[in-house]
Design a protein around this motif. Structure first.
Motif, short mmCIF file in Angstrom:
data_model
loop_
_atom_site.label_atom_id
_atom_site.label_comp_id
_atom_site.label_asym_id
_atom_site.label_seq_id
_atom_site.Cartn_x
_atom_site.Cartn_y
_atom_site.Cartn_z
N ALA A 80 21.76 9.87 5.36
CA ALA A 80 20.39 9.50 5.71
C ALA A 80 20.39 8.63 6.97
CB ALA A 80 19.74 8.74 4.56
N TYR A 81 19.30 8.71 7.73
CA TYR A 81 19.24 7.96 8.99
C TYR A 81 19.46 6.48 8.74
CZ TYR A 81 17.68 6.63 13.65
OH TYR A 81 17.62 6.10 14.93
N TYR A 82 18.76 5.90 7.77
CA TYR A 82 19.02 4.53 7.32
C TYR A 82 19.58 4.60 5.90
CZ TYR A 82 16.33 2.75 11.31
OH TYR A 82 15.89 2.44 12.58
N ASN A 83 20.65 3.87 5.67
CA ASN A 83 21.39 3.98 4.42
C ASN A 83 20.56 3.46 3.23
OD1 ASN A 83 23.33 2.81 2.28
ND2 ASN A 83 24.61 4.19 3.48
N PRO A 84 20.28 4.30 2.25
CA PRO A 84 19.44 3.87 1.12
C PRO A 84 20.01 2.69 0.33
CG PRO A 84 19.61 6.26 1.18
CD PRO A 84 20.60 5.74 2.18
N SER A 85 21.34 2.64 0.16
CA SER A 85 21.91 1.52 -0.60
C SER A 85 21.80 0.22 0.17
CB SER A 85 23.37 1.81 -0.94
OG SER A 85 24.17 2.00 0.21
N ALA A 86 21.87 0.27 1.51
CA ALA A 86 21.67 -0.94 2.31
C ALA A 86 20.21 -1.39 2.25
CB ALA A 86 22.08 -0.68 3.76
N ILE A 87 19.29 -0.44 2.24
CA ILE A 87 17.87 -0.77 2.12
C ILE A 87 17.60 -1.47 0.80
CG2 ILE A 87 15.56 0.22 1.87
CD1 ILE A 87 16.45 2.39 3.88
N PHE A 111 0.84 -1.18 0.00
CA PHE A 111 0.00 0.00 0.00
C PHE A 111 0.88 1.24 0.00
CE2 PHE A 111 -2.19 -3.43 2.06
CZ PHE A 111 -3.52 -3.32 1.69
N ASP A 112 0.50 2.24 -0.78
CA ASP A 112 1.10 3.57 -0.72
C ASP A 112 0.17 4.48 0.06
OD1 ASP A 112 3.29 2.84 -2.18
OD2 ASP A 112 2.70 3.91 -4.02
N ILE A 113 0.74 5.21 1.02
CA ILE A 113 -0.07 6.13 1.84
C ILE A 113 0.53 7.52 1.73
CG2 ILE A 113 -1.00 6.60 4.13
CD1 ILE A 113 0.58 3.23 3.59
N ARG A 114 -0.29 8.47 1.36
CA ARG A 114 0.14 9.87 1.28
C ARG A 114 -0.39 10.62 2.50
NH1 ARG A 114 3.72 10.43 -3.18
NH2 ARG A 114 3.08 8.85 -4.69
N LEU A 115 0.52 11.30 3.20
CA LEU A 115 0.10 12.01 4.40
C LEU A 115 0.93 13.26 4.59
CD1 LEU A 115 2.39 11.50 6.86
CD2 LEU A 115 1.42 9.22 6.76
N THR A 116 0.45 14.13 5.46
CA THR A 116 1.19 15.32 5.86
C THR A 116 1.37 15.29 7.36
OG1 THR A 116 0.26 16.62 4.04
CG2 THR A 116 1.22 17.85 5.88
N ALA A 117 2.60 15.48 7.79
CA ALA A 117 2.89 15.48 9.23
C ALA A 117 4.18 16.25 9.47
CB ALA A 117 3.01 14.06 9.76
N ASP A 118 4.30 16.75 10.68
CA ASP A 118 5.55 17.40 11.10
C ASP A 118 6.39 16.38 11.87
OD1 ASP A 118 4.74 19.94 10.13
OD2 ASP A 118 3.50 20.21 11.92
N TRP A 119 7.69 16.41 11.63
CA TRP A 119 8.58 15.51 12.36
C TRP A 119 10.00 16.05 12.40
CZ3 TRP A 119 6.63 13.26 7.57
CH2 TRP A 119 7.54 13.33 6.51
N GLN A 120 10.74 15.57 13.33
CA GLN A 120 12.18 15.76 13.36
C GLN A 120 12.87 14.61 12.64
OE1 GLN A 120 13.86 18.51 14.59
NE2 GLN A 120 11.80 19.37 14.84
N ASN A 121 12.32 13.38 12.86
CA ASN A 121 12.88 12.17 12.25
C ASN A 121 11.74 11.18 12.01
OD1 ASN A 121 14.17 9.73 11.61
ND2 ASN A 121 15.89 10.14 12.97
#
Length: 549
Positions: free
Chosen positions: A223-230, A42-52
């Protein structure tokens, strides 16, 4: 709105009123025909405020479901892309375990409180020919959701080749680029393997490392989690799913150092620091959210040889109590957020930690045995008897010391590899002992031997439909090593002559008598024999005798 959702705290109000700054705009089911045990995304589109967006104490998205049987499930979702305060993309990956109609909605949380909720929706999961997820059954085997029994046969494939390996004699071999998952996993499946163990660490699947990978496969990133590792981990599970392989994923402690964004200056602090524990729980949540859907997750393993972490400083070892308490907390948390109830474990090298083997939320216990493969059956029996849960030998080999030249005793390495598999097959363990040194055994084609063990294992599971009964056996020569197991109407006897002399033996066991099939473990050839008529065993030869119907 389904009345089933009314019991959620604040949900009725939030379904009609949502703070614009924290809102779910839309969601889309990407595959329209879900089937059992297969990823529905599923793709979910949302708006939210965050630090991380990777920290659930900041922001989190969950998919709340009611299964066809009425069971409530909460599936963690994961952040994919986008900026704080603007529309972002999140994803849910779910594999149904029940046929029929699912009701679901998405809930957005800030600081632990629900602030927005999507509209309700449904999907219908149809049957499939897949077996499902692995779960405990007994000390001999695991079983799938559909009840099919499973025993793991395989090896360690600890990591893909490194840019610079530290092996004294086999550096060139172990640095070969060909030793990647795309080569090693198809080879394992071709050789009859169905299970392997691999690590998440600084040079392999380095989820929370940013640079200095000792590998050309990953790209530097802040990035917090490495995109190439993902991406590599996504590929790993896609490959496993296509090959019918199950992986014990060794998660490790992750990158907990303050210089890399963590909170603990030492391993001792890691096990007790609340900030480090919260960071690790978010890491677990991400693994479940992104890859938990895969039936190929054979087990989540917290640590490789945690006793070696404990004694990293021999003069000041870490308290065993703190390590055990950490495992208790993390295993309970992981079981609480994993809707598939994947198997959970950890491992030691050789030093037990008091209380670890008794933890309620750990599905099986595990240790590593080197230079003493003959002790494996007794060790498995003792631990499963004492702690009433399955026991697994996660690593074994004739030699552990990589500063030695294995070619000086290559025949012993090969023989030990083979014995470990047979000893495991005839011992109450759901995963046969897994060898180390995968590149070395590949180069010698030793790992092709797994096919022979798999042939006998498949017979055991088929004829017994998952039943195993250890039976007593007597050999006319006490130097011959023997084990016997009854599976349904058939009895399987393993006999190994470890000496350099030819042995002419007779075997006596419950139900012995009449004709039987004799399987030569080395050649794979079979012939008819009479039991308990004498069997000729050459030096170092082993056979499996199969009697009954």
């Amino acid at each position: 709105m389904s009345k089933k959702f009314y019991g959620l705290s604040g949900v009725l109000w939030l379904s009609t009123i949502s703070l614009w700054a924290q809102s779910i705009q839309s969601f889309k089911q990407l595959n329209t025909n879900p089937t059992l045990y297969t990823k529905t995304e599923f793709d979910i589109r949302l708006t939210a405020d965050w630090q991380n967006p990777y920290l659930q104490e900041d922001v989190a998205l969950d998919m709340v479901m009611y299964t066809p049987s009425g069971k409530r499930l909460v599936l963690p979702c994961f952040y994919e892309e986008g900026e704080s305060g603007k529309q972002s993309l999140w994803k849910a990956r779910f594999a149904p375990q029940e046929k029929g109609k699912y009701e679901y909605a998405f809930e957005l949380s800030k600081a632990g409180s629900v602030v927005a909720r999507s509209k309700d929706a449904t999907f219908i999961a149809a049957a499939s020919d897949k077996s499902g997820f692995l779960h405990p059954k007994n000390n001999w085997e695991f079983q799938f959701d559909n009840g099919k029994p499973f025993r793991g046969i395989g090896e360690n494939i600890g990591w893909e080749s490194r840019k610079s390996d530290d092996s004294k004699f086999f550096r060139e071999l172990q640095q070969k680029p060909k030793y990647d998952y795309e080569y090693m996993l198809p080879a394992l499946a071709h050789h009859g393997g169905n299970f392997f163990r691999t690590w998440v660490c600084s040079f392999n699947l380095p989820l929370d490392w940013h640079r200095n990978f000792n590998s050309t496969r990953y790209e530097e990133s802040d990035a917090y989690y490495n995109p190439s590792a993902i991406r590599k981990t996504d590929r790993l599970f896609n490959l496993c799913d296509s090959l019918g392989l199950y992986v014990m994923l060794t998660l490790g402690p992750g990158n907990y150092s303050p210089r890399d964004g963590g909170f603990s200056p030492s391993a001792a602090d890691f096990f007790v620091n609340p900030k480090s524990k919260a960071r690790y729980k978010n890491r677990l949540r991400y693994f479940v959210a992104r890859w938990g859907y895969s039936t190929s997750v054979g087990a989540w393993e917290f640590f490789n040889e945690v006793d070696n972490v404990q004694f990293g400083n021999k003069n000041k070892p870490i308290s065993a109590d703190s390590i055990v308490a950490w495992h208790d907390e993390m295993s309970k948390y992981l079981k609480g957020i994993d809707p598939y109830n994947h198997l959970v474990t950890t491992s030691i090298s050789h030093r037990d930690l008091k209380g670890m083997d008794e933890l309620r939320h750990m599905d099986f216990n595990q240790k590593h045995i080197y230079k003493n493969t003959t002790s494996i059956p007794a060790a498995i029996v003792r631990y499963e008897r004492d702690f009433k849960k399955p026991y697994v030998i996660g690593e074994y080999s004739y030699e552990w010391d990589w500063s030695k030249n294995f070619d000086d005793f290559a025949d012993e390495m090969d023989s030990d590899y083979k014995r470990g598999l047979w000893y495991g097959l005839f011992t109450p363990t759901p995963i046969l002992p897994m060898s180390w040194w995968w590149e070395y055994f590949d180069s010698r084609k030793t790992d092709e031997y797994m096919k022979k063990v798999r042939l006998v294992s498949d017979q055991m599971l088929a004829t017994g439909k998952g039943s195993f009964e250890k039976i007593e056996i007597h050999a006319s020569d006490s130097t011959v090593i023997t084990y016997a197991v009854k599976c349904g109407g058939k009895t399987f006897v393993y006999a190994y002559n470890p000496t350099s002399a030819v042995k002419n033996i007779s075997l006596t066991f419950k139900g012995s008598g009449g004709s039987a099939e004799l399987f030569d473990c080395e050649s794979g050839a079979t012939k008819k024999v009479m039991v308990p008529k004498s069997i000729l065993l050459k030096a170092k030869q082993d056979v499996v005798l199969i009697s009954g119907k």
